[in-house]
Design a protein around this motif. Sequence first.
Motif, PDB file in Angstrom:
ATOM      1  N   VAL A 223       0.823  -1.221   0.000  1.00 21.21           N
ATOM      2  CA  VAL A 223       0.000   0.000   0.000  1.00 21.21           C
ATOM      3  C   VAL A 223       0.853   1.266   0.000  1.00 21.21           C
ATOM      4  O   VAL A 223       0.365   2.356   0.301  1.00 21.21           O
ATOM      5  CB  VAL A 223      -0.987   0.007   1.196  1.00 21.21           C
ATOM      6  CG1 VAL A 223      -2.025  -1.077   1.032  1.00 21.21           C
ATOM      7  CG2 VAL A 223      -0.248  -0.147   2.525  1.00 21.21           C
ATOM      8  N   TYR A 239      -4.538  -0.893   6.516  1.00 25.47           N
ATOM      9  CA  TYR A 239      -4.389  -2.096   5.706  1.00 25.47           C
ATOM     10  C   TYR A 239      -4.313  -3.348   6.579  1.00 25.47           C
ATOM     11  O   TYR A 239      -4.988  -4.348   6.324  1.00 25.47           O
ATOM     12  CB  TYR A 239      -3.140  -2.000   4.833  1.00 25.47           C
ATOM     13  CG  TYR A 239      -2.946  -3.197   3.940  1.00 25.47           C
ATOM     14  CD1 TYR A 239      -3.765  -3.395   2.840  1.00 25.47           C
ATOM     15  CD2 TYR A 239      -1.939  -4.128   4.204  1.00 25.47           C
ATOM     16  CE1 TYR A 239      -3.596  -4.510   2.013  1.00 25.47           C
ATOM     17  CE2 TYR A 239      -1.764  -5.233   3.390  1.00 25.47           C
ATOM     18  CZ  TYR A 239      -2.600  -5.417   2.295  1.00 25.47           C
ATOM     19  OH  TYR A 239      -2.430  -6.518   1.493  1.00 25.47           O
ATOM     20  N   CYS A 262       0.262  -8.465   7.882  1.00 24.26           N
ATOM     21  CA  CYS A 262       0.874  -8.260   6.573  1.00 24.26           C
ATOM     22  C   CYS A 262       2.294  -8.817   6.624  1.00 24.26           C
ATOM     23  O   CYS A 262       2.551  -9.894   6.118  1.00 24.26           O
ATOM     24  CB  CYS A 262       0.869  -6.780   6.197  1.00 24.26           C
ATOM     25  SG  CYS A 262       1.684  -6.402   4.640  1.00 24.26           S
TER      26      CYS A 262
END
Length: 281
Positions: A223, A239, A262
């Motif tokens: 991102v 995110y 992530c």
Amino acid sequence: MRDLIRNEIKEYVLESKENWLEEIQDRYFDEPIVKFASSEDPLFEEYKKIIDIDHLTPKEAFESFFGKDSYEGGTVISIVLPINEKIIKSNAAKKDNASKEWALLRAFTDGFRIGLNKHLVNFLEQKGYKAVAPADLEEFKIYSTLSGPSSNWSERHIAFAAGLGTFGINDGFITEKGIAIRLTSVVTNLTLIPDIRKAESHTENCLLFRNGICGACIKRCPVNAISKDGHDKIKCWKYVYGDESRKLAEAYGGNSAVGSGCGLCQTKVPCECKNPTAIFP
């Protein structure tokens, strides 16, 4: 006593039946690194300026649990939990979101960390000392700031004080076992010889900061939350904890409440499993 504590922590991590991921037939976490900081280290007071006025000192954390004037000095025990290389490799193969193994690690970590903290606290109590894990206190909080989320007990900053590593451009913490880690800590009134903080700067282990020759984590971020100017914590947070992350965690069989995470900037990078600057003089 330092060696006794280190061995107790290592034994718990390496022999715990909970520390096992069926998907890889191996541990979530490898052998931990343990170091000690003096609770009187002036850096803890500096954190009130560097991080936030509400960031707890070891004394404040201890006394929030045991009562006012209960602390007369002691030690902060900081622990690095290196993530298993098989989990790292699974996430290194991803480009847009976390691997299943990484998401399951995220769901597992908090419970294991709390269990480890309780075990260490009980061990110290059996030796006649008091101890508390600040991140497990009711007073622990994560709150919003203009630059993004922050907490009143930053495990990364505690680890820095103990000499366990330094920060990267992505705000991750780079240790001798790399950046793909988890951290926890305990404050005790047991006074031990502190480890020496050898880093000359708080970013010494980051290749980009030190030599200007990396930036792999910048390219890995799905991102664009990382640049040479630093880390956009708000974009990253949205995110990592957003709806898509929660849906992915659920699909993987993880915990939708914490999302899939992530970790792409912690894997397939030179610092994933080591301190990449160790080769430099």
